[in-house]
Write a protein that holds these residues in place. Structure first.
Motif, PDB file in Angstrom:
ATOM      1  N   UNK A   1       8.835   3.336  10.970  1.00  0.00           N
ATOM      2  CA  UNK A   1       7.672   2.779  10.261  1.00  0.00           C
ATOM      3  C   UNK A   1       6.490   3.514  10.581  1.00  0.00           C
ATOM      4  N   UNK A   2       6.348   3.821  11.693  1.00  0.00           N
ATOM      5  CA  UNK A   2       4.977   4.822  12.210  1.00  0.00           C
ATOM      6  C   UNK A   2       4.919   6.048  11.390  1.00  0.00           C
ATOM      7  N   UNK A   3       6.457   6.683  11.523  1.00  0.00           N
ATOM      8  CA  UNK A   3       6.185   7.933  11.304  1.00  0.00           C
ATOM      9  C   UNK A   3       6.285   8.088   9.488  1.00  0.00           C
ATOM     10  N   UNK A   4       6.309   6.921   8.843  1.00  0.00           N
ATOM     11  CA  UNK A   4       6.011   6.946   7.513  1.00  0.00           C
ATOM     12  C   UNK A   4       4.379   6.591   7.202  1.00  0.00           C
ATOM     13  N   UNK A   5       3.932   5.816   8.233  1.00  0.00           N
ATOM     14  CA  UNK A   5       2.436   5.606   8.109  1.00  0.00           C
ATOM     15  C   UNK A   5       1.852   7.084   8.389  1.00  0.00           C
ATOM     16  N   UNK A   6       2.215   7.910   9.178  1.00  0.00           N
ATOM     17  CA  UNK A   6       1.771   9.025   9.484  1.00  0.00           C
ATOM     18  C   UNK A   6       1.848  10.144   8.451  1.00  0.00           C
ATOM     19  N   UNK A   7       2.703   9.973   7.601  1.00  0.00           N
ATOM     20  CA  UNK A   7       2.950  10.821   6.227  1.00  0.00           C
ATOM     21  C   UNK A   7       1.774  10.235   5.293  1.00  0.00           C
ATOM     22  N   UNK A   8       1.479   8.789   5.217  1.00  0.00           N
ATOM     23  CA  UNK A   8       0.383   8.340   4.634  1.00  0.00           C
ATOM     24  C   UNK A   8      -0.862   8.894   4.867  1.00  0.00           C
ATOM     25  N   UNK A   9      -1.028   8.814   6.179  1.00  0.00           N
ATOM     26  CA  UNK A   9      -2.480   9.179   6.658  1.00  0.00           C
ATOM     27  C   UNK A   9      -2.696  10.569   6.414  1.00  0.00           C
ATOM     28  N   UNK A  10      -1.557  11.578   6.668  1.00  0.00           N
ATOM     29  CA  UNK A  10      -1.903  12.931   6.424  1.00  0.00           C
ATOM     30  C   UNK A  10      -2.188  13.317   4.967  1.00  0.00           C
ATOM     31  N   UNK A  11      -1.339  12.632   4.175  1.00  0.00           N
ATOM     32  CA  UNK A  11      -1.625  12.849   2.859  1.00  0.00           C
ATOM     33  C   UNK A  11      -3.068  12.345   2.295  1.00  0.00           C
ATOM     34  N   UNK A  12      -3.581  11.380   2.825  1.00  0.00           N
ATOM     35  CA  UNK A  12      -5.057  10.894   2.664  1.00  0.00           C
ATOM     36  C   UNK A  12      -5.969  11.582   3.459  1.00  0.00           C
ATOM     37  N   UNK A  13      -5.539  12.591   4.214  1.00  0.00           N
ATOM     38  CA  UNK A  13      -6.397  13.609   4.994  1.00  0.00           C
ATOM     39  C   UNK A  13      -7.329  12.797   5.884  1.00  0.00           C
ATOM     40  N   UNK A  14      -6.742  11.650   6.592  1.00  0.00           N
ATOM     41  CA  UNK A  14      -7.345  10.768   7.462  1.00  0.00           C
ATOM     42  C   UNK A  14      -7.130  11.425   8.930  1.00  0.00           C
ATOM     43  N   UNK A  15      -6.167  11.827   9.138  1.00  0.00           N
ATOM     44  CA  UNK A  15      -5.574  12.421  10.673  1.00  0.00           C
ATOM     45  C   UNK A  15      -4.887  13.466  10.464  1.00  0.00           C
ATOM     46  N   UNK A  16      -4.851  14.351  11.852  1.00  0.00           N
ATOM     47  CA  UNK A  16      -4.201  15.777  11.887  1.00  0.00           C
ATOM     48  C   UNK A  16      -3.371  15.520  13.091  1.00  0.00           C
TER      49      UNK A  16
END
Length: 253
Positions: free
Chosen positions: A72-87
């Protein structure tokens, strides 16, 4: 001057305060929001509380704060990276870092300075360019004399922006012209989709910047002429020329 340990402690305190302020009810959204989306919202709130470039922790540290599984967290990371929130940075000293609050996306030879919606806007620009030939084809066969008069009127603020050397005004006037071309289409779905894309692009654009090595005044003058030629070709019902011009439009940006 604060030591590295003191600075790290201050960052941990800021993150801790953000987590304290982030009530469970704030990120457990109603049905329809997945656990990954809820975790992404949680991390986004943490990122908003600290300066760009801040290390939020290792992937495991942040996952534990969210209380979700690794998948679930890996999926959340993909969302965050797409949204340019985190690197995400690998290796020693790596982990999750807050990205810059503003970014740029290339639109042909010009640059749009965007907010954190850069990834979505890049997609909107790409889809908009794909729809342009369909809308031009509709305008070619469905534009009334009144419609064509409106398009000619839309060229006036573009010409004024060229004369004053105002690239931001030119881009906004350009979008208005395209919105009017879209309004001619008999397809409600196409009109609605296109206008929504333009609205998204305009809403997330902060300013227009010159691309490196580009004369922006010269560029907008060239773009004005292309649009003026396009409107003239529509008035003549010149199918070959309108198709050539819109292809050039989307190739050059």
């Amino acid at each position: 001057m604060a030591t590295a340990d003191e600075h790290a402690g201050a960052i941990r305190a800021d993150i801790g305060a953000a987590e304290m302020a982030f009530r469970r009810s704030d990120w457990e959204h109603p049905a329809g929001r997945s656990r990954a989306e809820q975790a992404a919202d949680h991390v986004a709130r943490l990122a908003a509380a600290v300066p760009p470039g801040t290390r939020l922790g290792t992937k495991e540290d942040v996952r534990a704060r969210c209380g979700v599984s690794v998948g679930t967290f890996n999926e959340a990371l993909r969302l965050l990276q797409t949204r340019q929130v985190i690197t995400v940075r690998p290796g020693p000293g790596g982990g999750l870092f807050v990205t810059s609050r503003a970014a740029t996306a290339r639109l042909g030879k010009s640059l749009l300075e965007l907010d954190d919606g850069e990834a979505a806007v890049a997609d909107a620009i790409r889809i908009r360019n794909t729809l342009d030939p369909l809308l031009i084809e509709d305008a070619l066969w469905h534009a009334s004399p009144a419609d064509l008069a409106v398009l000619r009127d839309c060229l006036e603020p573009m010409a004024a922006a060229v004369a004053s050397g105002d690239p931001a005004a030119f881009v906004h006037a350009n979008w208005q012209l395209h919105a009017q071309i879209a309004a001619i289409s008999p397809s409600q779905l196409l009109r609605t989709l296109y206008s929504s894309l333009l609205e998204m692009i305009e809403r997330h654009t902060l300013s227009v910047l010159p691309a490196e090595g580009t004369s922006l005044p010269g560029y907008i003058e060239e773009r004005y002429q292309l649009h003026a030629d396009l409107v003239a070709a529509l008035e003549r019902r010149d199918a070959v020329e309108t198709r050539r011009l819109i292809a050039t439009h989307n190739t050059q940006g």
